[in-house]
Design an enzyme around this catalytic site. Structure first.
Site, PDB file in Angstrom:
ATOM      1  N   CYS A   1       6.976 -20.516   4.089  1.00  0.00           N
ATOM      2  CA  CYS A   1       6.043 -20.894   5.212  1.00  0.00           C
ATOM      3  C   CYS A   1       5.283 -19.684   5.578  1.00  0.00           C
ATOM      4  O   CYS A   1       4.823 -18.911   4.535  1.00  0.00           O
ATOM      5  CB  CYS A   1       7.258 -20.442   6.603  1.00  0.00           C
ATOM      6  SG  CYS A   1       8.046 -18.897   6.537  1.00  0.00           S
TER       7      CYS A   1
ATOM      8  N   ARG B   1      11.051 -19.788   9.824  1.00  0.00           N
ATOM      9  CA  ARG B   1      11.167 -21.159   9.117  1.00  0.00           C
ATOM     10  C   ARG B   1      12.029 -21.169   7.927  1.00  0.00           C
ATOM     11  O   ARG B   1      13.043 -21.697   7.536  1.00  0.00           O
ATOM     12  CB  ARG B   1      10.232 -22.098   9.308  1.00  0.00           C
ATOM     13  CG  ARG B   1       9.680 -22.433  10.796  1.00  0.00           C
ATOM     14  CD  ARG B   1       8.506 -22.905  10.939  1.00  0.00           C
ATOM     15  NE  ARG B   1       7.441 -22.128  10.368  1.00  0.00           N
ATOM     16  CZ  ARG B   1       6.079 -22.446  10.177  1.00  0.00           C
ATOM     17  NH1 ARG B   1       5.849 -23.721  10.416  1.00  0.00           N
ATOM     18  NH2 ARG B   1       5.429 -21.525   9.764  1.00  0.00           N
TER      19      ARG B   1
ATOM     20  N   ASP C   1       6.164 -24.550  14.355  1.00  0.00           N
ATOM     21  CA  ASP C   1       6.359 -22.934  14.117  1.00  0.00           C
ATOM     22  C   ASP C   1       6.876 -22.362  15.459  1.00  0.00           C
ATOM     23  O   ASP C   1       6.408 -22.255  16.321  1.00  0.00           O
ATOM     24  CB  ASP C   1       5.098 -22.194  13.827  1.00  0.00           C
ATOM     25  CG  ASP C   1       5.670 -20.712  13.155  1.00  0.00           C
ATOM     26  OD1 ASP C   1       6.583 -20.268  13.472  1.00  0.00           O
ATOM     27  OD2 ASP C   1       4.458 -20.180  12.449  1.00  0.00           O
TER      28      ASP C   1
HETATM   29  P1  4NP Z   1       7.202 -18.223  10.083  1.00  0.00           P
HETATM   30  O1  4NP Z   1       6.738 -17.730  11.425  1.00  0.00           O
HETATM   31  O2  4NP Z   1       6.016 -18.686   9.346  1.00  0.00           O
HETATM   32  O3  4NP Z   1       8.231 -19.364  10.410  1.00  0.00           O
HETATM   33  O4  4NP Z   1       7.998 -17.052   9.667  1.00  0.00           O
HETATM   34  C1  4NP Z   1       5.837 -16.841  11.617  1.00  0.00           C
HETATM   35  C2  4NP Z   1       6.140 -15.642  11.905  1.00  0.00           C
HETATM   36  C3  4NP Z   1       4.982 -14.580  11.989  1.00  0.00           C
HETATM   37  C4  4NP Z   1       3.668 -14.828  11.937  1.00  0.00           C
HETATM   38  C5  4NP Z   1       3.446 -16.161  11.680  1.00  0.00           C
HETATM   39  C6  4NP Z   1       4.421 -17.338  11.460  1.00  0.00           C
HETATM   40  N1  4NP Z   1       2.727 -13.995  11.979  1.00  0.00           N
HETATM   41  O5  4NP Z   1       1.713 -14.347  11.971  1.00  0.00           O
HETATM   42  O6  4NP Z   1       3.183 -12.703  12.432  1.00  0.00           O
END
Ligand code: 4NP
Length: 150
Positions: free
Chosen positions: A8, A14, A123
């Protein structure tokens, strides 16, 4: 041995949820020795950070065990190491191909495609909806196990 890498954007919501959910599913089937399951990020945004607490709470409330882990970025060498590189959303796919230098062996796919859906896992970092992410990830992982004959 079936080697699965979930990917992800940040690797704190995720893809680690998918990692722990699939590990639990194969364990419950008595097949955990057949699998290597990991997760990583396309970005370095959250590098070194643990599972986001609301994601950990959701898994715990569903009885899914977690272990301490910190976010890592997908590496080019992972392409050869894993059989299935499974993205949570379409934009991950472009970044996976950028990191890995393409997808010559067609290892890269979208998680929900295994459930016959051409959808992203929304997300929860932005939506706050960890229930929806959990349900969609479960659906995708069940579809994946069905696809590979487990
Ligand atoms: P993930 O969610 O891709 O599902 O782990 C996110 C967590 C943090 C960030 C982006 C997506 N971020 O930009 O910090």
């Amino acid at each position: 041995m079936i080697k699965v890498m979930f990917v992800c954007l940040g690797n704190i919501c995720r893809s680690p949820m998918a990692e722990f959910i699939l590990k639990d599913m194969v364990k419950k089937r008595g097949k955990d020795a057949d699998f290597i399951i990991a997760s990583s990020a396309t970005s370095t945004e959250e590098y070194g950070n643990p599972l986001y607490p609301p994601a950990a709470r959701k898994l715990s409330s569903e009885g899914i065990p977690t272990t301490y882990r910190t976010a890592v970025q997908l590496k080019k060498s992972d392409y050869d190491k894993y059989d299935y590189i499974i993205a949570m959303e379409r934009r991950n796919i472009e970044n996976i191909k950028r990191i890995c230098g393409g997808d010559p062996d067609s290892k890269v796919s979208l998680l929900l495609s295994f459930a016959g859906r051409n959808d992203n896992i929304a997300d929860p970092w932005y939506t706050g909806n960890f229930d929806a992410a959990f349900n969609d990830i479960v659906e995708g992982c069940e579809g994946f196990l069905n696809y590979i004959g487990y």
